[in-house]
Write a protein that holds these residues in place. Structure first.
Motif, PDB file in Angstrom:
ATOM      1  N   GLN A   1       0.889  -1.281   0.034  1.00 27.84           N
ATOM      2  CA  GLN A   1       0.067  -0.061   0.006  1.00 27.84           C
ATOM      3  C   GLN A   1       0.854   1.364   0.011  1.00 27.84           C
ATOM      4  O   GLN A   1       0.506   2.056  -0.665  1.00 27.84           O
ATOM      5  N   VAL A   2       1.766   1.340   0.785  1.00 28.33           N
ATOM      6  CA  VAL A   2       2.919   2.664   1.047  1.00 28.33           C
ATOM      7  C   VAL A   2       4.114   1.884   1.308  1.00 28.33           C
ATOM      8  O   VAL A   2       4.569   0.915   1.950  1.00 28.33           O
ATOM      9  N   GLN A   3       4.901   2.505   0.280  1.00 26.80           N
ATOM     10  CA  GLN A   3       6.372   2.409   0.331  1.00 26.80           C
ATOM     11  C   GLN A   3       7.187   3.698   0.838  1.00 26.80           C
ATOM     12  O   GLN A   3       6.910   4.583   0.001  1.00 26.80           O
ATOM     13  N   LEU A   4       8.284   3.544   1.405  1.00 26.81           N
ATOM     14  CA  LEU A   4       8.753   4.790   1.868  1.00 26.81           C
ATOM     15  C   LEU A   4      10.337   4.611   1.510  1.00 26.81           C
ATOM     16  O   LEU A   4      10.951   3.665   1.904  1.00 26.81           O
ATOM     17  N   VAL A   5      11.045   5.742   1.003  1.00 28.83           N
ATOM     18  CA  VAL A   5      12.321   5.609   0.758  1.00 28.83           C
ATOM     19  C   VAL A   5      13.268   6.859   1.077  1.00 28.83           C
ATOM     20  O   VAL A   5      12.658   8.105   0.583  1.00 28.83           O
ATOM     21  N   GLU A   6      14.018   6.870   1.832  1.00 31.01           N
ATOM     22  CA  GLU A   6      14.588   7.873   2.531  1.00 31.01           C
ATOM     23  C   GLU A   6      15.943   8.304   1.510  1.00 31.01           C
ATOM     24  O   GLU A   6      16.397   7.481   0.820  1.00 31.01           O
ATOM     25  N   SER A  25       5.494   6.049  -1.792  1.00 32.81           N
ATOM     26  CA  SER A  25       4.487   5.647  -3.130  1.00 32.81           C
ATOM     27  C   SER A  25       3.123   5.541  -2.373  1.00 32.81           C
ATOM     28  O   SER A  25       2.999   4.674  -1.130  1.00 32.81           O
ATOM     29  N   GLY A  26       2.095   5.396  -3.099  1.00 30.28           N
ATOM     30  CA  GLY A  26       0.827   5.190  -2.667  1.00 30.28           C
ATOM     31  C   GLY A  26       0.190   6.371  -2.315  1.00 30.28           C
ATOM     32  O   GLY A  26       0.268   7.234  -1.460  1.00 30.28           O
ATOM     33  N   LYS A  76       3.642  16.310  -3.573  1.00 32.49           N
ATOM     34  CA  LYS A  76       4.628  15.692  -4.171  1.00 32.49           C
ATOM     35  C   LYS A  76       4.873  13.911  -3.417  1.00 32.49           C
ATOM     36  O   LYS A  76       5.746  13.452  -3.516  1.00 32.49           O
ATOM     37  N   ASN A  77       3.945  13.868  -2.311  1.00 34.30           N
ATOM     38  CA  ASN A  77       4.020  12.377  -1.567  1.00 34.30           C
ATOM     39  C   ASN A  77       5.320  12.571  -0.859  1.00 34.30           C
ATOM     40  O   ASN A  77       5.916  11.278  -1.031  1.00 34.30           O
ATOM     41  N   ALA A  97       8.505   6.813   8.651  1.00 30.11           N
ATOM     42  CA  ALA A  97       7.709   6.067   9.163  1.00 30.11           C
ATOM     43  C   ALA A  97       6.210   6.590   8.796  1.00 30.11           C
ATOM     44  O   ALA A  97       6.317   7.891   9.047  1.00 30.11           O
ATOM     45  N   ALA A  98       5.397   5.761   8.400  1.00 33.26           N
ATOM     46  CA  ALA A  98       3.874   6.348   8.381  1.00 33.26           C
ATOM     47  C   ALA A  98       3.061   5.430   9.384  1.00 33.26           C
ATOM     48  O   ALA A  98       3.339   4.180   9.326  1.00 33.26           O
ATOM     49  N   ASP A  99       2.026   5.852   9.812  1.00 29.80           N
ATOM     50  CA  ASP A  99       1.250   4.882  10.869  1.00 29.80           C
ATOM     51  C   ASP A  99       0.152   4.371  10.291  1.00 29.80           C
ATOM     52  O   ASP A  99      -0.538   3.405  10.868  1.00 29.80           O
ATOM     53  N   GLY A 100      -0.239   4.510   8.921  1.00 27.86           N
ATOM     54  CA  GLY A 100      -1.358   3.791   8.351  1.00 27.86           C
ATOM     55  C   GLY A 100      -2.663   4.118   8.804  1.00 27.86           C
ATOM     56  O   GLY A 100      -3.575   3.133   8.517  1.00 27.86           O
TER      57      GLY A 100
END
Length: 127
Positions: A1-6, A25-26, A76-77, A97-100
Motif C-alpha cells: 500500500q505504501v512504500q517509503l524511501v529515504e 508511493s501510494g 509530492k508525496n 515511518a507512516a502510521d497507516g
C-alpha cells in the motif's frame, strides 16, 4: 500500500545543516501521520519528530527541538526533516515511518504506532 524511501543523508561538519527526504508511493500516504526516528551505533531506535496528515501539527524530541523541522508536501508525496546546528550526537541512521491511520492518526513518539518504514539513510556529523 505504501512504500517509503529515504534520501539525502551524508557527512556534515558539526554546526552544519542537512535535509533528508522521504519519498512515498501510494496515494494514502497523504492521510497518514509521518514520523522520523533514528538509531545510532550501539543505541536503541529513538523518536525524532512527527507530523500529522495535513502538516498542521508537529511534535519533536527534546534533543532536537529548536534545531530540526519536520514538514511534508502531500502534492509530492514526500516528507522532509530539516536538520540545523547538527551535533556529533546526531549521527545515526534516520528512518521515516507512516502510521497507516486514515486522517485521524495521533502524533506518537512510539515506533509501535507506525506500520510503514523506509530503509534508512545515514547521517554522520563530524566533530
Amino acid at each position: 500500500q505504501v512504500q517509503l524511501v529515504e534520501s539525502g543523508g551524508g557527512l556534515v561538519q558539526a554546526g552544519g545543516s542537512l535535509r533528508v527526504s522521504c519519498a512515498a508511493s501510494g496515494r494514502t500516504f497523504r492521510t497518514y501521520t509521518m514520523g522520523w526516528f533514528r538509531q545510532a551505533p550501539g543505541k536503541e531506535r529513538e523518536f525524532v519528530a512527527a507530523i500529522n496528515w495535513s502538516g498542521s501539527s508537529t511534535s519533536y524530541a527534546n534533543s532536537v527541538k529548536g534545531r530540526f523541522t519536520i514538514s511534508r508536501d502531500n502534492a509530492k508525496n514526500t516528507g522532509y526533516l530539516q536538520m540545523n546546528s547538527l551535533k556529533p550526537e546526531d549521527t545515526a541512521v534516520y528512518y521515516c515511518a507512516a502510521d497507516g491511520v486514515y486522517y485521524g492518526g495521533r502524533l506518537s513518539d512510539s515506533s509501535a504506532a507506525y506500520v510503514y518504514w523506509g530503509q534508512g539513510t545515514q547521517v554522520t556529523v563530524s566533530s
